[in-house]
Design an enzyme around this catalytic site. Structure first.
Site, PDB file in Angstrom:
ATOM      1  N   ASN A 197      -6.013   4.822   4.854  1.00  0.00           N
ATOM      2  CA  ASN A 197      -4.718   4.917   5.523  1.00  0.00           C
ATOM      3  C   ASN A 197      -4.902   4.857   7.037  1.00  0.00           C
ATOM      4  O   ASN A 197      -5.874   5.373   7.587  1.00  0.00           O
ATOM      5  CB  ASN A 197      -3.916   6.153   5.079  1.00  0.00           C
ATOM      6  CG  ASN A 197      -4.673   7.458   5.168  1.00  0.00           C
ATOM      7  OD1 ASN A 197      -5.888   7.506   5.077  1.00  0.00           O
ATOM      8  ND2 ASN A 197      -3.938   8.535   5.349  1.00  0.00           N
TER       9      ASN A 197
ATOM     10  N   GLU B 231      -2.574   5.655  10.197  1.00  0.00           N
ATOM     11  CA  GLU B 231      -1.303   6.203  10.666  1.00  0.00           C
ATOM     12  C   GLU B 231      -1.010   5.739  12.090  1.00  0.00           C
ATOM     13  O   GLU B 231      -1.867   5.176  12.774  1.00  0.00           O
ATOM     14  CB  GLU B 231      -1.341   7.728  10.562  1.00  0.00           C
ATOM     15  CG  GLU B 231      -1.493   8.166   9.108  1.00  0.00           C
ATOM     16  CD  GLU B 231      -1.474   9.672   8.917  1.00  0.00           C
ATOM     17  OE1 GLU B 231      -1.523  10.426   9.913  1.00  0.00           O
ATOM     18  OE2 GLU B 231      -1.405  10.091   7.746  1.00  0.00           O
TER      19      GLU B 231
ATOM     20  N   CYS C 208      -0.718   2.725   4.066  1.00  0.00           N
ATOM     21  CA  CYS C 208      -1.478   3.456   3.047  1.00  0.00           C
ATOM     22  C   CYS C 208      -2.821   2.782   2.769  1.00  0.00           C
ATOM     23  O   CYS C 208      -3.012   1.583   3.025  1.00  0.00           O
ATOM     24  CB  CYS C 208      -0.688   3.499   1.739  1.00  0.00           C
ATOM     25  SG  CYS C 208       0.731   4.606   1.771  1.00  0.00           S
TER      26      CYS C 208
ATOM     27  N   GLU D 109      -4.075   1.967  -0.107  1.00  0.00           N
ATOM     28  CA  GLU D 109      -3.948   0.899  -1.111  1.00  0.00           C
ATOM     29  C   GLU D 109      -3.506  -0.403  -0.443  1.00  0.00           C
ATOM     30  O   GLU D 109      -3.982  -1.485  -0.780  1.00  0.00           O
ATOM     31  CB  GLU D 109      -2.933   1.290  -2.184  1.00  0.00           C
ATOM     32  CG  GLU D 109      -3.297   2.524  -2.981  1.00  0.00           C
ATOM     33  CD  GLU D 109      -2.775   3.817  -2.376  1.00  0.00           C
ATOM     34  OE1 GLU D 109      -2.687   3.930  -1.138  1.00  0.00           O
ATOM     35  OE2 GLU D 109      -2.453   4.725  -3.153  1.00  0.00           O
TER      36      GLU D 109
ATOM     37  N   CYS E   1       1.803   6.028  -3.711  1.00  0.00           N
ATOM     38  CA  CYS E   1       3.224   6.222  -3.426  1.00  0.00           C
ATOM     39  C   CYS E   1       4.017   5.096  -4.097  1.00  0.00           C
ATOM     40  O   CYS E   1       3.446   4.103  -4.590  1.00  0.00           O
ATOM     41  CB  CYS E   1       3.466   6.242  -1.924  1.00  0.00           C
ATOM     42  SG  CYS E   1       3.386   4.614  -1.149  1.00  0.00           S
TER      43      CYS E   1
ATOM     44  N   CYS F 183       3.384   1.582  -2.767  1.00  0.00           N
ATOM     45  CA  CYS F 183       2.069   1.044  -3.138  1.00  0.00           C
ATOM     46  C   CYS F 183       2.023   0.653  -4.608  1.00  0.00           C
ATOM     47  O   CYS F 183       1.304  -0.276  -4.980  1.00  0.00           O
ATOM     48  CB  CYS F 183       0.972   2.041  -2.806  1.00  0.00           C
ATOM     49  SG  CYS F 183       0.618   2.063  -1.035  1.00  0.00           S
TER      50      CYS F 183
HETATM   51  N1  THU Z   1      -1.174   7.859   1.575  1.00  0.00           N
HETATM   52  C1  THU Z   1      -1.965   6.824   1.148  1.00  0.00           C
HETATM   53  O1  THU Z   1      -2.700   6.224   1.931  1.00  0.00           O
HETATM   54  N2  THU Z   1      -1.914   6.493  -0.153  1.00  0.00           N
HETATM   55  C2  THU Z   1      -1.207   7.160  -1.098  1.00  0.00           C
HETATM   56  O2  THU Z   1      -1.207   6.765  -2.243  1.00  0.00           O
HETATM   57  C3  THU Z   1      -0.445   8.357  -0.728  1.00  0.00           C
HETATM   58  C4  THU Z   1      -0.258   8.572   0.726  1.00  0.00           C
HETATM   59  C5  THU Z   1      -1.262   8.239   2.979  1.00  0.00           C
HETATM   60  C6  THU Z   1      -0.084   7.850   3.832  1.00  0.00           C
HETATM   61  C7  THU Z   1      -0.181   8.840   4.966  1.00  0.00           C
HETATM   62  O3  THU Z   1      -1.090   8.347   5.936  1.00  0.00           O
HETATM   63  C8  THU Z   1      -0.794  10.073   4.315  1.00  0.00           C
HETATM   64  O4  THU Z   1      -1.374   9.646   3.103  1.00  0.00           O
HETATM   65  C9  THU Z   1       0.203  11.180   4.043  1.00  0.00           C
HETATM   66  O5  THU Z   1       1.298  10.716   3.346  1.00  0.00           O
END
Ligand code: THU
Length: 130
Positions: free
Chosen positions: A39, A41, A50, A52, A83, A86
């Protein structure tokens, strides 16, 4: 390298200063290559991506087009699920029976499938009259 090893390793590279929740993803393409993502941000929160999505982007950039297997890992109490967005992104490149392994950094895991994660998925056939 196993998907678990690859996802565990790439997770360390996550840029997650806001949530402090690092996620790693690794997929094996039908062509047999491993692609990874973490991920990333952003201070403008909705601009974050994310793990994925990163792995899928790496796969497509490398010229592969189909996911044979995918694994996600995070330091969460229960195996971390992709999520909603994704799930749709994975479904774009994976058949319903493709294995999705959800992991925690302390060794828990749960194996499911693309179809189980996204029942009733919107797909290209829904646009057949367009
Ligand atoms: N996140 C992912 O990278 N993948 C997921 O399947 C769930 C959430 C990340 C997004 C964000 O940077 C952090 O987790 C918190 O939501």
């Amino acid at each position: 390298m196993t998907l678990l090893d690859a996802a565990t390793k790439v997770r360390e590279n996550a840029h997650a200063p806001y949530s402090r929740f690092k996620v790693g993803a690794a997929l094996r393409s039908a062509e047999g290559h491993v692609h990874v993502g973490c991920n990333v941000e952003n201070v403008a929160y909705p601009e974050g991506t994310c793990a994925e999505a990163g792995a899928i982007a790496a796969m497509v950039a490398a010229g592969d087009r189909r996911i044979a297997e995918i694994l996600v890992i995070a330091d969460s109490p229960d195996p971390v699920p992709p999520c909603g967005g994704c799930r749709q992104k994975i479904a774009e490149f994976a058949a319903g029976d493709v294995a999705v392994t959800l992991c925690t950094t302390d060794g828990k895991s749960l194996k499911t499938t693309v179809a189980a994660l996204l029942p009733g998925a919107f797909g290209a056939t829904h646009m057949d009259r367009a």
